[in-house]
Enzyme design. Structure first.
Site, PDB file in Angstrom:
ATOM      1  N   GLU A 261     115.277  43.417 -68.065  1.00 47.37           N
ATOM      2  CA  GLU A 261     113.898  43.230 -68.523  1.00 47.37           C
ATOM      3  C   GLU A 261     113.047  44.502 -68.436  1.00 47.37           C
ATOM      4  O   GLU A 261     111.903  44.463 -67.989  1.00 47.37           O
ATOM      5  CB  GLU A 261     113.227  42.117 -67.697  1.00 47.37           C
ATOM      6  CG  GLU A 261     113.894  40.776 -67.885  1.00 47.37           C
ATOM      7  CD  GLU A 261     113.269  39.687 -67.037  1.00 47.37           C
ATOM      8  OE1 GLU A 261     112.917  38.641 -67.623  1.00 47.37           O
ATOM      9  OE2 GLU A 261     113.131  39.847 -65.814  1.00 47.37           O
TER      10      GLU A 261
HETATM   11  C1  ACM Z   1     116.871  38.014 -64.842  1.00 45.64           C
HETATM   12  O1  ACM Z   1     116.780  36.772 -64.777  1.00 45.64           O
HETATM   13  N1  ACM Z   1     115.819  38.733 -65.203  1.00 45.64           N
HETATM   14  C2  ACM Z   1     118.083  38.711 -64.510  1.00 45.64           C
END
Ligand code: ACM
Length: 449
Positions: A261
């Site tokens: 992310e």
């Molecule tokens: C995640 O759930 N951002 C690895």
């Protein structure tokens, strides 16, 4: 398993005989040791290390393992079968070598004692890795010598989601958790998440931001807004110091560097950062794991990619698998313990949908992602993110009964798994958990005893 014989063995009053190398494992049965004990523990190196064989007659139990670890898994099975063991023979071994649960200490901290109690519950289901998510935007949970503000500032009061989860592990507490887990054949896999998920780092050390300006602490649950700076040398001095400390403290073979992310890291910066950072664990004698976004970079041959999204396919992960990189399968729509069970769940998130007990059980890791077949899968993990958690009871509510479901996905070959069989066996845990004071979700999918 051979057909059950009429004979059964009552554990009450039985003693255990074990060679010196298995005395500690024998201790986990909670029975007296005696040279002529009716429960015999035996090592047979001809078996796979994690395999075990249980022979139960009316007068004796022989538990043979390929290693002490195999015997330990047999002990877990014995404890589940008791107090009266049905006669017969069980031959058992795991499908995957990596069977893992993740606990997020960053969004809400759990103490060393709480983590150790969690390990005791995980091993009952033959989980053999504990992934600790030690750092994120809302907190930093491991003491790092030379970088005291990480924990003084970002592990202190007011950290965690809603400011409700402060705390950190000292070096000795972390070492204690690692040793406790190792004594139960669980390998700790530490994660330092980067280059995103680093607001807590930048609060503590503003020189690690692009312009060096102070950064405000954040206790909300947003993601994707923070990033280490790929073009600054200070970044790599920090990363190398932290990873060296964590590698030195961790006897297990893996270092997890996150990588998920990174929505505010330009793609070319992300690849430049990973080109510098992915080789560091290898230089420290460890194997690198990253969330599957790292597949956008050039990966070391032994790098492990952890797939976490709910989507049905991921081209970069398929390419990494084709290149020979191993994959840990932890799709959010099947294995994320922090997803709500259903719309009535008081805890958890729902961005990947609801994950019922059946959803967490009724799937095949080798069929989950195109290009990621049985031979490329290292294992399966059930992550538990802690944005909505405030207590150990909360951890257990989301963990049970879905962790046993994912653990069986990871342990038992697909041909040996069946939802109706699983739900019938799971039902027997209700009274056990109730008697032990373990909070669990009484899912209506299970006819609880
Ligand atoms: C995640 O759930 N951002 C690895």
């Amino acid at each position: 398993m051979r057909p059950v014989e009429a004979a059964a063995f009552g554990i009450a009053g039985a003693a255990v005989s074990a060679p010196p190398g298995l005395a500690e494992v024998a201790g986990h049965l909670g029975l007296p040791l005696a040279a002529d004990g009716a429960i015999r523990l035996v090592l047979d190196p001809a078996l796979a290390a994690e395999a075990y064989r249980l022979e139960i007659t009316a007068t004796a139990v022989t538990l043979t393992g390929g290693s002490a670890q195999g015997v330990f898994w047999g002990v877990q099975t014995l404890r589940q079968l008791g107090p009266v063991l049905p006669g017969g023979v069980i031959e058992d071994r795991p499908r995957y070598a990596y069977r893992s649960a993740m606990l997020d200490l960053a969004r809400h901290f759990f103490t060393a004692a709480e983590i150790k109690a969690h390990v005791d519950l995980l091993v009952q289901f033959k989980i053999n890795h504990l992934h600790l998510h030690l750092t994120d935007d809302q907190g930093w949970r491991l003491e790092i010598p030379g970088w005291p503000r990480l924990t003084e500032v970002s592990g202190g009061e007011g950290t965690g989601v809603d400011g409700a989860g402060p705390g950190f592990l000292t070096l000795s507490e972390y070492a204690d958790v690692v040793a406790y887990a190792a004594a139960r054949f669980v390998t700790v896999v530490p994660e330092i998440d980067m280059p995103g998920h680093v607001n807590a780092v930048q609060v503590a050390y503003p020189e690690l931001t692009a312009d060096g300006a102070p950064v405000s602490p954040r206790t909300d649950a947003e993601v994707g807004y923070s990033s280490l700076v790929a073009a600054k040398e200070e970044t790599y001095a920090f990363v190398e110091a932290v990873l060296k400390t964590v590698a030195d403290l961790t006897p297990g073979p893996y270092l997890h560097i996150g990588g998920d992310e990174c929505l505010s890291t330009p793609p070319e910066d992300y690849r430049a950062f990973l080109a510098r950072v992915l080789p560091i664990p290898g230089a420290l004698g460890k194997r690198v794991i990253g969330w599957h976004e790292i597949a956008a970079a050039d990966l070391p041959a032994d790098a492990i990619v952890q797939y976490w999204r709910p989507e049905a396919a991921d081209d970069a992960v398929s390419r990494a698998a084709a290149d020979g990189n191993q994959v840990i399968v932890s799709p959010a729509d099947r294995t994320y313990l922090d997803m709500k069970y259903d719309s009535g769940s008081p805890l958890g998130l729902d961005w990947a949908g609801h994950v019922s007990v059946r959803r967490s059980y009724d799937w095949d890791p080798a069929e989950r992602l195109p290009g990621v077949g049985e031979e490329t899968i290292l294992g399966v993990e059930a992550p538990l993110w802690s944005e909505t958690l405030r207590s150990v009871d909360d951890v257990r509510y989301l963990t049970f009964p879905r962790l046993p479901a994912v653990a069986e996905v990871a342990w038992t070959p697909q041909a040996g798994r069946d939802w109706e069989s699983f739900r019938a066996r799971l039902a027997a845990f209700g009274p056990v958990w109730t008697a032990a004071g373990i909070n669990y979700h009484r899912s209506p999918e299970i006819d609880w005893h």
